[in-house]
Enzyme design. Structure first.
Site, PDB file in Angstrom:
ATOM      1  N   ARG B  23      58.154  38.585  51.838  1.00 26.39           N
ATOM      2  CA  ARG B  23      58.655  37.784  52.943  1.00 26.39           C
ATOM      3  C   ARG B  23      58.165  38.403  54.247  1.00 26.39           C
ATOM      4  NH1 ARG B  23      58.599  33.791  51.168  1.00 26.39           N
ATOM      5  NH2 ARG B  23      59.900  32.893  52.768  1.00 26.39           N
ATOM      6  N   ASN B 156      39.898  39.774  38.239  1.00 24.41           N
ATOM      7  CA  ASN B 156      39.932  40.859  39.218  1.00 24.41           C
ATOM      8  C   ASN B 156      40.069  42.167  38.456  1.00 24.41           C
ATOM      9  OD1 ASN B 156      40.139  38.767  41.146  1.00 24.41           O
ATOM     10  ND2 ASN B 156      42.377  38.818  41.040  1.00 24.41           N
ATOM     11  N   HIS B 169      43.197  41.074  32.386  1.00 21.21           N
ATOM     12  CA  HIS B 169      43.466  39.640  32.269  1.00 21.21           C
ATOM     13  C   HIS B 169      42.501  38.847  33.142  1.00 21.21           C
ATOM     14  CE1 HIS B 169      45.746  41.036  35.791  1.00 21.21           C
ATOM     15  NE2 HIS B 169      45.650  39.819  36.271  1.00 21.21           N
ATOM     16  N   CYS B 199      16.483  21.301  38.714  1.00 24.68           N
ATOM     17  CA  CYS B 199      17.705  22.044  38.997  1.00 24.68           C
ATOM     18  C   CYS B 199      17.338  23.309  39.777  1.00 24.68           C
ATOM     19  CB  CYS B 199      18.405  22.412  37.687  1.00 24.68           C
ATOM     20  SG  CYS B 199      19.701  23.668  37.882  1.00 24.68           S
TER      21      CYS B 199
END
Lengths: 338, 338
Positions: B23, B156, B169, B199
């Site tokens: 916060r 990350n 992960h 391409c």
């Protein structure tokens, strides 16, 4: 020798500056930047002028000699420049897709004051004004090189903001090309002008002032606002309240009120957020557009309280955990840790 | 509740995700991310399934029950999502310039393996392949929501790369809009296709392979290259050697050679650079362009060895202190610290 290489997938240039980095075999030694010397060895402290490059400019009210103490603001070439006046802007290609450009430009350091450890928000307003005067003068001096398309002034505060030397300073990088992100901002603002006849940033500022939800501070000449679409928590923009497209042409009498507002904004960030790391950049119209109606020059302050991760790196899009309406409430409050 | 706000100065959206942050009044406590729990309290470790959100998918070869041990790869919703399926994609405006969009989308976590501290490059190639199989499956599952325009998979590694949990992960964010930077890449590649019939990325890869100066590793199906205009030191791209615009449509039999090459690249980065922090993103064509000829899906690996500062924040342009030709020499060398 620096050079730029063109990224054909994004239509932007990348600057390669081998002088600025550790050599490849040194990277395994782990993260960490340059040393952060104490005042005795600080190249930006008075008495150590010989440790920095010879000065290109200094404010000296006592008539002292160049490269000696007596200055209040001092400008030296960066010892590890991203771009250099000595590198010719030669273009070369290797096949159809590999294009390069010599790293022509300049990279200067503006030492804010003789104080090794005094935050800009704690300087007398006259010192802040002196810094702005020198920045504007050096901006214009660097634009004298006709091969320079744009000068980008900026300031890094704290390690997370990329600072390698603690002694407070700004930098100016003079560019042989306009970065793609800035071209996009200019194009977006030009399109808005063509459609409406108005400066997008002036209208945005009017809407922010009339909404009143994200305004941090104001004086007659400038406004400090936390933008509606802030990219990072506590992002603050300082904008002129009368139209002017370039930092190059700010009137000398408007640098004092700018210094006052900048000092107030930086002091509030320092006090309310506990001296946060931040980057500050001056966003201004490119060469030739100094008198144009489509763009408003401004300062952007980006606190480095969050870390951009894979999503931001891969998409360019920001994730901001704090709404500016909430952030401004904290910055406006009378309390703080300062 | 997340939302997106439109930045009229850049024509890009910013995601506001208040659930993801401290916060505002907590920011003065100083930098630092979430806690990094030991295995006993790690929500991604087997036995602690109840500490994470209930699983949406898991590879379970032993027939074990959901939300219990026995899985080899497990997918859960992010507890602090940037975007959520529960938020409707409602558009709203406040004046002409303040536009917002409900934070509709999804944010999933793919737990690479039950191992709390095993680097992906050290996993058996079958485990790396399993991770890629699950990523592709979840990518396609998230695209079933017709309001999702694009899914961005990323990983990350390390604190400087924005990781808050150590247990290895990946993440997938499903987006209700296409980020501006990716739109630019698509437009640039479409223009090239319209001009040449080719391409852009396939031609770029051919030129890299024939130049041979920046190629790190190859197999029959994939190539790992340090791009000519690398934005950061030791940036590596892994690209398919036959045209395919989207990660969604990679053939199952091509995930094994991809796993092999990815494992080799990550192992080399780990060994030669001493386990550097990095971000990895999967760059792929948007919804509806899965069969198109203009784009080549690919993986981008961005080591976080340098800190972007004011210049990069203000211009979007990168300053890279290491040429890819030099970086590839170090990564190819047989030595290392691993």
């Amino acid at each position: 020798m620096s050079l730029l290489r063109y990224d054909v997938t994004t239509n932007d240039w990348v600057i390669f500056a081998p002088e600025r980095g550790r050599r490849p075999h040194e990277f395994p030694a782990g993260p960490g930047g340059a040393a952060d010397p104490a005042p005795a060895n600080c190249p930006f402290c008075p008495g150590n002028e010989a440790l920095a490059s010879p000065e290109v400019y200094a404010l000296r009210r006592d008539g002292s000699a160049p490269d000696t103490p007596g200055w209040s603001v001092r400008v030296v070439p960066n010892k590890y420049p991203a771009l250099s006046p000595a590198d010719p802007p030669t273009r070369s290609t290797d096949g159809a897709l590999f294009q390069a450009l010599g790293g022509h430009g300049a990279h200067e350091v503006v030492i804010e004051s003789p104080d090794h450890d005094r935050f800009l928000g704690d300087q007398p307003v006259g010192q802040v004004e002196d810094v702005l005067v020198v920045l504007r003068d050096r901006f214009n001096a660097l634009m004298q090189d006709p091969r320079v398309q744009m000068v980008i002034p900026f300031k890094n505060h704290g390690e997370r903001a990329g600072t390698s030397l603690r002694h407070p300073h700004w930098q100016l990088i003079a560019m042989p090309v306009v970065p793609r992100q800035l071209r996009i901002e200019h194009t977006v603002a030009t399109d808005y002008y063509d459609r409406t006849g108005d400066c997008l940033y002036c209208v945005l500022l009017e809407e922010e002032l009339s909404a009143g939800k994200r305004v941090l501070a104001l004086n007659d000449q400038y406004a400090a606002v936390l933008p509606f679409a802030s990219r990072v928590p506590f992002e603050v923009w300082v904008l002129p309240r009368t139209h002017r497209s370039s930092f190059a042409t700010v009137s000398p009498e408007h640098l004092r009120p700018l210094a006052e507002l900048l000092k107030e904004v930086l002091s509030r960030l320092y006090a309310r957020l506990g001296n946060p790391d931040f980057n500050l950049t001056v966003n201004t119209a490119p060469r030739g557009d100094e008198g144009k109606a489509y763009f408003l020059w401004h300062i952007e302050i980006l606190p480095r309280l969050t870390t951009p991760a894979g999503f931001e790196m891969g998409s360019g899009m920001a994730i901001n955990p704090v709404l500016p309406e909430e952030a401004v409430g904290l910055l406006r409050s009378p309390g703080g840790r300062g």
